[in-house]
Design an enzyme around this catalytic site. Structure first.
Site, PDB file in Angstrom:
ATOM      1  N   ASP A   1       0.890  -1.267  -0.058  1.00 35.42           N
ATOM      2  CA  ASP A   1      -0.028   0.023   0.161  1.00 35.42           C
ATOM      3  C   ASP A   1       0.816   1.135   0.001  1.00 35.42           C
ATOM      4  O   ASP A   1       0.544   2.312  -0.718  1.00 35.42           O
ATOM      5  CB  ASP A   1      -0.814  -0.013   1.479  1.00 35.42           C
ATOM      6  CG  ASP A   1      -2.357  -0.102   0.919  1.00 35.42           C
ATOM      7  OD1 ASP A   1      -2.621   0.031  -0.488  1.00 35.42           O
ATOM      8  OD2 ASP A   1      -3.368  -0.511   1.763  1.00 35.42           O
TER       9      ASP A   1
ATOM     10  N   GLU B   1      -4.833   6.033   0.116  1.00 29.41           N
ATOM     11  CA  GLU B   1      -3.666   4.902   0.334  1.00 29.41           C
ATOM     12  C   GLU B   1      -2.929   5.383   1.256  1.00 29.41           C
ATOM     13  O   GLU B   1      -2.327   4.345   2.012  1.00 29.41           O
ATOM     14  CB  GLU B   1      -3.028   4.815  -1.144  1.00 29.41           C
ATOM     15  CG  GLU B   1      -3.797   4.299  -2.309  1.00 29.41           C
ATOM     16  CD  GLU B   1      -4.263   2.845  -2.091  1.00 29.41           C
ATOM     17  OE1 GLU B   1      -3.782   2.122  -1.066  1.00 29.41           O
ATOM     18  OE2 GLU B   1      -4.976   2.215  -3.006  1.00 29.41           O
TER      19      GLU B   1
ATOM     20  N   HIS C   1      -4.609   4.154   4.602  1.00 29.67           N
ATOM     21  CA  HIS C   1      -4.363   2.930   4.654  1.00 29.67           C
ATOM     22  C   HIS C   1      -3.180   2.505   5.306  1.00 29.67           C
ATOM     23  O   HIS C   1      -2.958   1.508   6.283  1.00 29.67           O
ATOM     24  CB  HIS C   1      -4.438   1.879   3.408  1.00 29.67           C
ATOM     25  CG  HIS C   1      -5.829   2.075   2.396  1.00 29.67           C
ATOM     26  ND1 HIS C   1      -6.148   1.659   1.377  1.00 29.67           N
ATOM     27  CD2 HIS C   1      -6.855   2.979   2.744  1.00 29.67           C
ATOM     28  CE1 HIS C   1      -7.167   1.995   0.776  1.00 29.67           C
ATOM     29  NE2 HIS C   1      -7.749   2.621   1.989  1.00 29.67           N
TER      30      HIS C   1
ATOM     31  N   TYR D   1      -2.272   0.554   9.221  1.00 31.33           N
ATOM     32  CA  TYR D   1      -1.595  -0.748   9.714  1.00 31.33           C
ATOM     33  C   TYR D   1      -0.368  -0.303  10.589  1.00 31.33           C
ATOM     34  O   TYR D   1      -0.360  -1.279  11.497  1.00 31.33           O
ATOM     35  CB  TYR D   1      -0.613  -0.831   8.211  1.00 31.33           C
ATOM     36  CG  TYR D   1      -1.449  -1.345   6.863  1.00 31.33           C
ATOM     37  CD1 TYR D   1      -2.501  -2.135   7.083  1.00 31.33           C
ATOM     38  CD2 TYR D   1      -0.845  -0.799   5.913  1.00 31.33           C
ATOM     39  CE1 TYR D   1      -3.358  -2.275   5.989  1.00 31.33           C
ATOM     40  CE2 TYR D   1      -1.707  -1.182   4.598  1.00 31.33           C
ATOM     41  CZ  TYR D   1      -3.085  -1.795   4.959  1.00 31.33           C
ATOM     42  OH  TYR D   1      -3.835  -2.218   3.732  1.00 31.33           O
TER      43      TYR D   1
ATOM     44  N   GLU E   1      -4.829  -3.990  -6.346  1.00 28.04           N
ATOM     45  CA  GLU E   1      -6.085  -3.675  -5.832  1.00 28.04           C
ATOM     46  C   GLU E   1      -7.003  -4.685  -6.025  1.00 28.04           C
ATOM     47  O   GLU E   1      -8.083  -4.992  -5.091  1.00 28.04           O
ATOM     48  CB  GLU E   1      -6.552  -2.370  -6.294  1.00 28.04           C
ATOM     49  CG  GLU E   1      -5.809  -1.198  -6.808  1.00 28.04           C
ATOM     50  CD  GLU E   1      -5.560  -0.115  -5.330  1.00 28.04           C
ATOM     51  OE1 GLU E   1      -6.010  -0.752  -4.353  1.00 28.04           O
ATOM     52  OE2 GLU E   1      -5.006   0.753  -5.665  1.00 28.04           O
TER      53      GLU E   1
ATOM     54  N   GLU F   1     -10.381  -0.191  -1.912  1.00 27.30           N
ATOM     55  CA  GLU F   1      -9.594  -1.123  -2.844  1.00 27.30           C
ATOM     56  C   GLU F   1     -10.631  -1.354  -4.012  1.00 27.30           C
ATOM     57  O   GLU F   1     -10.237  -1.503  -5.059  1.00 27.30           O
ATOM     58  CB  GLU F   1      -8.779  -2.267  -2.207  1.00 27.30           C
ATOM     59  CG  GLU F   1      -7.780  -1.932  -1.099  1.00 27.30           C
ATOM     60  CD  GLU F   1      -6.864  -0.891  -1.579  1.00 27.30           C
ATOM     61  OE1 GLU F   1      -6.769  -0.270  -2.546  1.00 27.30           O
ATOM     62  OE2 GLU F   1      -5.561  -0.796  -0.872  1.00 27.30           O
TER      63      GLU F   1
ATOM     64  N   HIS G   1     -11.023   1.682  -6.200  1.00 26.86           N
ATOM     65  CA  HIS G   1      -9.732   1.913  -6.722  1.00 26.86           C
ATOM     66  C   HIS G   1      -9.515   1.048  -7.769  1.00 26.86           C
ATOM     67  O   HIS G   1      -9.296   1.460  -9.059  1.00 26.86           O
ATOM     68  CB  HIS G   1      -8.485   2.037  -5.839  1.00 26.86           C
ATOM     69  CG  HIS G   1      -8.614   2.775  -4.609  1.00 26.86           C
ATOM     70  ND1 HIS G   1      -7.681   2.971  -3.398  1.00 26.86           N
ATOM     71  CD2 HIS G   1      -9.374   3.679  -4.232  1.00 26.86           C
ATOM     72  CE1 HIS G   1      -8.178   3.768  -2.854  1.00 26.86           C
ATOM     73  NE2 HIS G   1      -9.161   4.358  -2.894  1.00 26.86           N
TER      74      HIS G   1
END
Length: 346
Positions: free
Chosen positions: A89, A119, A122, A126, A186, A220, A223
Site C-alpha cells: 500500500d 492509500e 491505509h 497498518y 487492488e 480498494e 480503486h
C-alpha cells in the site's frame, strides 16, 4: 520511436477545459465536472469520496486484549500479513501521484488525489493496528518484511520493476503496464490477506482489525474499478497498444502473479485453521478472472467464475459496477446477479 511523456503543466489557459486525451493531450487545467471527456468518471469520484474514514475511528481495545490469546501460527500470520499490506500500500500513494503528474485530464488528477490520500490512510492504519497489538520493535520488524522476507521479495519482484520503469521512463506503454499492476494489487494481491482477517472475525477473533480491513477493502474495490476504467480508456485512445502482443503480456502477468499469490498464501496461511488452501487458491483465480473482466479482457481460468469462499461476502459490501464499452467508451450498468449485494456480485 517511443515518446516520453512530459509532466502536464498546471495551467494552459489557451487550451480547452475538456481534455483531448488522458495522456499526451491538451487541457487548460481548469476542471469543470459538468464538461469532462469521460462523464462516468464523476460517478466514480463521488463513490470514492463518499467513503471517507480515518483509522482512529476504529476502537482497537478488544484486539489489544485478544492478540495474546491467538495461536502462535495466527500471531505470526497476523504480523506477516500486516507487513505485506504495508509493503504494497505504501507505494500506491506515490504511484497515484505519478499518474496524476502525467495525465492531461484534470478529472483524473482529481480522482488520483483522493486515491493517494486514501492509500496514505491505509498505510497509516497498518501502523495504527500494529501499535495496538505489539511493541515498537515488533512494529518495525513487520514493516521490514518487504525488504527482508525472501518469499515476499520474490513475490514483489515484478511490481518493483514495472512501477520503477514507469517512474524512470514515463510513456503510454509504461503507464498502461503500471495500471495493470495496480489492478493486480487492488483487485487480487490484497485478497488472501483480507481473507485471513475475515476468517479470524468469523471465529470472533480480532474483530476490530477485521473492521479496519473491511474499510480498506471497500476503498480498494473502488480503486480497482477506477484503474480498470482508466486502463480501458487509455487503451482505446491508443489503439496501437490494443494488439495481441500487449494483451498477451497482460495475461502473462496475471498468470505469473496468480502463481506468486498461491505461493505466498501457502507460505503464510497453510497453518491457519479455518482456511482451506484449495478454496484460497480457487478464490485467487476467481479474483484474477474478475479483474480481467473489469479491464475488458477475457477470463483465463475455466471453472473459476464464482467465489468459492462465499462467507467473505458478510464482511464487505459490494459497489454498483459500471461497465464501459471497451472501444466506444459508452457507459452501461452491469446487471446484478442476485439481491445479496455481496462481495462477488459484479
Amino acid at each position: 520511436m517511443t515518446t516520453i511523456l512530459t509532466k502536464a503543466k498546471v495551467l494552459e489557459p489557451m487550451e480547452p477545459n475538456r481534455a483531448t486525451k488522458l495522456f499526451g493531450g491538451e487541457a487548460s487545467g481548469i476542471l469543470n465536472w459538468n464538461d469532462i471527456k469521460y462523464p462516468h468518471f464523476y460517478e466514480i469520484r463521488e463513490e470514492i469520496r463518499a467513503q471517507f474514514w480515518i483509522a482512529a475511528e476504529v476502537d482497537m481495545t478488544p484486539d489489544v486484549k485478544q492478540f495474546a490469546t491467538l495461536t502462535a501460527a495466527e500471531q505470526d500470520a497476523y504480523l506477516k500479513i500486516i507487513g505485506l499490506l504495508a509493503t504494497l500500500d505504501a507505494p500506491q500513494t506515490d504511484l497515484a501521484a505519478k499518474l496524476a503528474d502525467f495525465t492531461t485530464d484534470p478529472s483524473v488528477k482529481s480522482i488520483m488525489a483522493t486515491v493517494a490520500d486514501q492509500e496514505s490512510e491505509h498505510n497509516h492504519s497498518y501502523a495504527y493496528v500494529l501499535s495496538s497489538v505489539t511493541d515498537l520493535n515488533g512494529q518495525i520488524e513487520a514493516f521490514e518484511m518487504g525488504r527482508r522476507d525472501p518469499v515476499l521479495l520474490k513475490r514483489n519482484e515484478r511490481i518493483v520493476e514495472i512501477y520503477n520503469e514507469f517512474a524512470e521512463t514515463p510513456t503510454i506503454e509504461t503507464a498502461l503496464k503500471a495500471m495493470v499492476y495496480t489492478s493486480l494489487l487492488e483487485g487480487m494481491y490484497f485478497y488472501s490477506a483480507f481473507a485471513y482477517f475475515y476468517n479470524l472475525a468469523r471465529h470472533n477473533k480480532m474483530v476490530a482489525t477485521s473492521t479496519m480491513i473491511s474499510f480498506i477493502n471497500r476503498d480498494e474495490l473502488q480503486h480497482a474499478r477506477f484503474i480498470s476504467e482508466l486502463f480501458r480508456a487509455t487503451l482505446a485512445e491508443n489503439p496501437e497498444y490494443n494488439n495481441e502482443q500487449f494483451i498477451e503480456w497482460v495475461y502473462e502477468q496475471y498468470r505469473h502473479n496468480v502463481e506468486m499469490e498461491k505461493e505466498w498464501a501457502t507460505y503464510v496461511l497453510s497453518d491457519v485453521e479455518g482456511i482451506e488452501m484449495d478454496d484460497m487458491i480457487g478464490y485467487i483465480k476467481y479474483r484474477a478472472n474478475k479483474m480481467l473482466r473489469m479491464m475488458g479482457l477475457s477470463e483465463i481460468y475455466e471453472d473459476y467464475y464464482d467465489n468459492p469462499m462465499k462467507w467473505i461476502r458478510a464482511y464487505v459490501d459490494n459497489f454498483d459496477g459500471v461497465k464501459t464499452d471497451f472501444f466506444e467508451q459508452k457507459s452501461r450498468q452491469y446487471t446484478k446477479t442476485s439481491d445479496l449485494n455481496g462481495f462477488d456480485d459484479l
